[in-house]
Design a protein around this motif. Structure first.
Motif, PDB file in Angstrom:
ATOM      1  N   ILE A   1     -47.537  14.661 -48.668  1.00 46.58           N
ATOM      2  CA  ILE A   1     -46.227  14.349 -49.277  1.00 46.58           C
ATOM      3  C   ILE A   1     -45.085  15.061 -48.547  1.00 46.58           C
ATOM      4  O   ILE A   1     -44.996  16.242 -48.117  1.00 46.58           O
ATOM      5  CB  ILE A   1     -46.318  14.754 -50.732  1.00 46.58           C
ATOM      6  N   GLU A   2     -44.229  14.186 -48.116  1.00 44.58           N
ATOM      7  CA  GLU A   2     -42.933  14.635 -47.464  1.00 44.58           C
ATOM      8  C   GLU A   2     -41.906  14.708 -48.424  1.00 44.58           C
ATOM      9  O   GLU A   2     -41.168  13.584 -48.991  1.00 44.58           O
ATOM     10  CB  GLU A   2     -42.386  13.783 -46.210  1.00 44.58           C
ATOM     11  N   PRO A   3     -41.307  16.052 -49.169  1.00 40.64           N
ATOM     12  CA  PRO A   3     -40.499  15.917 -50.364  1.00 40.64           C
ATOM     13  C   PRO A   3     -39.212  15.770 -49.847  1.00 40.64           C
ATOM     14  O   PRO A   3     -37.952  16.628 -49.885  1.00 40.64           O
ATOM     15  CB  PRO A   3     -40.708  17.100 -50.769  1.00 40.64           C
ATOM     16  N   ASP A   4     -38.382  14.713 -48.881  1.00 37.64           N
ATOM     17  CA  ASP A   4     -37.397  14.865 -48.050  1.00 37.64           C
ATOM     18  C   ASP A   4     -36.279  14.463 -49.252  1.00 37.64           C
ATOM     19  O   ASP A   4     -36.642  13.816 -50.327  1.00 37.64           O
ATOM     20  CB  ASP A   4     -37.297  13.484 -47.391  1.00 37.64           C
ATOM     21  N   GLU A   5     -35.118  14.981 -49.306  1.00 39.45           N
ATOM     22  CA  GLU A   5     -34.330  14.890 -50.334  1.00 39.45           C
ATOM     23  C   GLU A   5     -33.681  13.568 -50.637  1.00 39.45           C
ATOM     24  O   GLU A   5     -33.516  13.378 -51.842  1.00 39.45           O
ATOM     25  CB  GLU A   5     -32.992  16.000 -50.066  1.00 39.45           C
ATOM     26  N   TYR A   6     -33.547  12.888 -49.485  1.00 37.28           N
ATOM     27  CA  TYR A   6     -33.003  11.595 -49.766  1.00 37.28           C
ATOM     28  C   TYR A   6     -34.205  10.448 -49.815  1.00 37.28           C
ATOM     29  O   TYR A   6     -33.753   9.289 -50.277  1.00 37.28           O
ATOM     30  CB  TYR A   6     -32.204  11.342 -48.578  1.00 37.28           C
ATOM     31  N   ASP A   7     -35.170  10.528 -48.966  1.00 41.62           N
ATOM     32  CA  ASP A   7     -36.192   9.696 -48.952  1.00 41.62           C
ATOM     33  C   ASP A   7     -37.677  10.140 -48.877  1.00 41.62           C
ATOM     34  O   ASP A   7     -38.275  10.106 -48.045  1.00 41.62           O
ATOM     35  CB  ASP A   7     -35.952   8.590 -47.561  1.00 41.62           C
ATOM     36  N   PRO A   8     -38.043  10.640 -50.094  1.00 43.70           N
ATOM     37  CA  PRO A   8     -39.372  11.124 -50.143  1.00 43.70           C
ATOM     38  C   PRO A   8     -40.337  10.299 -49.945  1.00 43.70           C
ATOM     39  O   PRO A   8     -40.215   9.020 -50.446  1.00 43.70           O
ATOM     40  CB  PRO A   8     -39.616  11.821 -51.576  1.00 43.70           C
ATOM     41  N   TYR A   9     -41.431  10.538 -49.235  1.00 41.65           N
ATOM     42  CA  TYR A   9     -42.623   9.616 -48.950  1.00 41.65           C
ATOM     43  C   TYR A   9     -43.943  10.281 -49.046  1.00 41.65           C
ATOM     44  O   TYR A   9     -43.910  11.689 -48.845  1.00 41.65           O
ATOM     45  CB  TYR A   9     -42.460   8.689 -47.855  1.00 41.65           C
ATOM     46  N   ALA A  10     -45.101   9.802 -48.852  1.00 44.73           N
ATOM     47  CA  ALA A  10     -46.438  10.186 -48.746  1.00 44.73           C
ATOM     48  C   ALA A  10     -47.115   9.447 -47.618  1.00 44.73           C
ATOM     49  O   ALA A  10     -46.926   8.228 -47.332  1.00 44.73           O
ATOM     50  CB  ALA A  10     -47.193  10.281 -49.806  1.00 44.73           C
TER      51      ALA A  10
ATOM     52  N   HIS B   1     -48.233  24.312 -49.970  1.00 46.79           N
ATOM     53  CA  HIS B   1     -49.141  23.460 -49.101  1.00 46.79           C
ATOM     54  C   HIS B   1     -49.978  22.810 -50.170  1.00 46.79           C
ATOM     55  O   HIS B   1     -50.212  21.598 -49.987  1.00 46.79           O
ATOM     56  CB  HIS B   1     -49.802  24.388 -48.451  1.00 46.79           C
ATOM     57  N   ALA B   2     -50.624  23.469 -51.220  1.00 44.51           N
ATOM     58  CA  ALA B   2     -51.355  22.803 -52.115  1.00 44.51           C
ATOM     59  C   ALA B   2     -51.195  21.744 -53.194  1.00 44.51           C
ATOM     60  O   ALA B   2     -51.333  20.635 -53.137  1.00 44.51           O
ATOM     61  CB  ALA B   2     -52.015  23.861 -53.131  1.00 44.51           C
ATOM     62  N   MET B   3     -49.585  21.818 -53.296  1.00 43.21           N
ATOM     63  CA  MET B   3     -48.701  20.961 -53.955  1.00 43.21           C
ATOM     64  C   MET B   3     -48.298  19.565 -53.030  1.00 43.21           C
ATOM     65  O   MET B   3     -48.591  18.440 -53.596  1.00 43.21           O
ATOM     66  CB  MET B   3     -47.327  21.442 -54.378  1.00 43.21           C
ATOM     67  N   PHE B   4     -48.345  19.702 -51.958  1.00 41.59           N
ATOM     68  CA  PHE B   4     -47.784  18.537 -51.040  1.00 41.59           C
ATOM     69  C   PHE B   4     -48.893  18.118 -50.074  1.00 41.59           C
ATOM     70  O   PHE B   4     -48.637  17.048 -49.584  1.00 41.59           O
ATOM     71  CB  PHE B   4     -46.675  19.028 -50.101  1.00 41.59           C
ATOM     72  N   HIS B   5     -50.198  18.736 -50.171  1.00 41.72           N
ATOM     73  CA  HIS B   5     -51.366  17.997 -49.306  1.00 41.72           C
ATOM     74  C   HIS B   5     -52.588  18.203 -50.163  1.00 41.72           C
ATOM     75  O   HIS B   5     -53.142  19.129 -50.562  1.00 41.72           O
ATOM     76  CB  HIS B   5     -51.624  19.113 -48.403  1.00 41.72           C
TER      77      HIS B   5
END
Length: 167
Positions: free
Chosen positions: A118-127, A96-100
């Protein structure tokens, strides 16, 4: 050992606790004592029901004969559940701390909280970069690169640029 017919096995309660020397299943957890492939000893794995991988694997105590593992018991199982649960909770907090991220900046209109999710999607990561006023009202939300670095400086620049997409 005799095989059960399907009518006999239908009567089994799959949620019933299993309490064996090397396998305990209860309270949504499975403890399994396994041979440690790296050395002569034993290990125990703790897996939460429905998960493909163990939440925790650690060394297990040898029995009195110094060949076989110590059998699982209620106290050991309860301790293992507590340890695995805490380990899992800390891991979730770290993710949580890493992605928010969140920083607070001051503007002419008052305090503004800027968040980066951050949405660490495998194919289309974005924030998603968002701004909220002191009352929690959303002022702006914009999609940015997953590599966007949220700092006090970048948040101030975004607010000063009237929430336009950062370059």
């Amino acid at each position: 050992m005799t095989e059960m017919t399907s009518s006999e096995s239908d009567g089994l309660d799959e949620s019933a606790p299993i309490k064996e020397a090397r396998l305990w299943c209860d309270d949504g957890w499975t403890a399994r004592v396994i041979k440690n492939e790296d050395d002569e000893g034993w290990a125990v794995s703790m897996t939460i029901d429905g998960e493909p991988e163990p939440a925790l694997v650690g060394p297990w105590t040898m029995g009195r004969d110094k060949k076989n593992p110590k059998p699982l018991d209620a106290n050991a199982f309860n301790t293992l559940v507590k340890t695995a649960s805490e380990f899992r909770r800390r891991h979730e907090q770290q993710l949580h701390a890493m992605f928010h991220k969140k920083v607070t900046v001051n503007s002419d209109d008052g305090r503004i909280d800027v968040t980066l999710d951050i949405e660490p999607d495998e194919y289309d990561p974005y924030a998603m970069l968002a701004a909220f006023d002191a009352n929690g009202e959303e002022l702006a939300r914009i999609r940015v690169s997953a590599g966007f670095k949220l700092t006090t400086s970048s948040a101030n620049a975004w607010v000063a640029n009237e929430f336009r997409k950062p370059s």
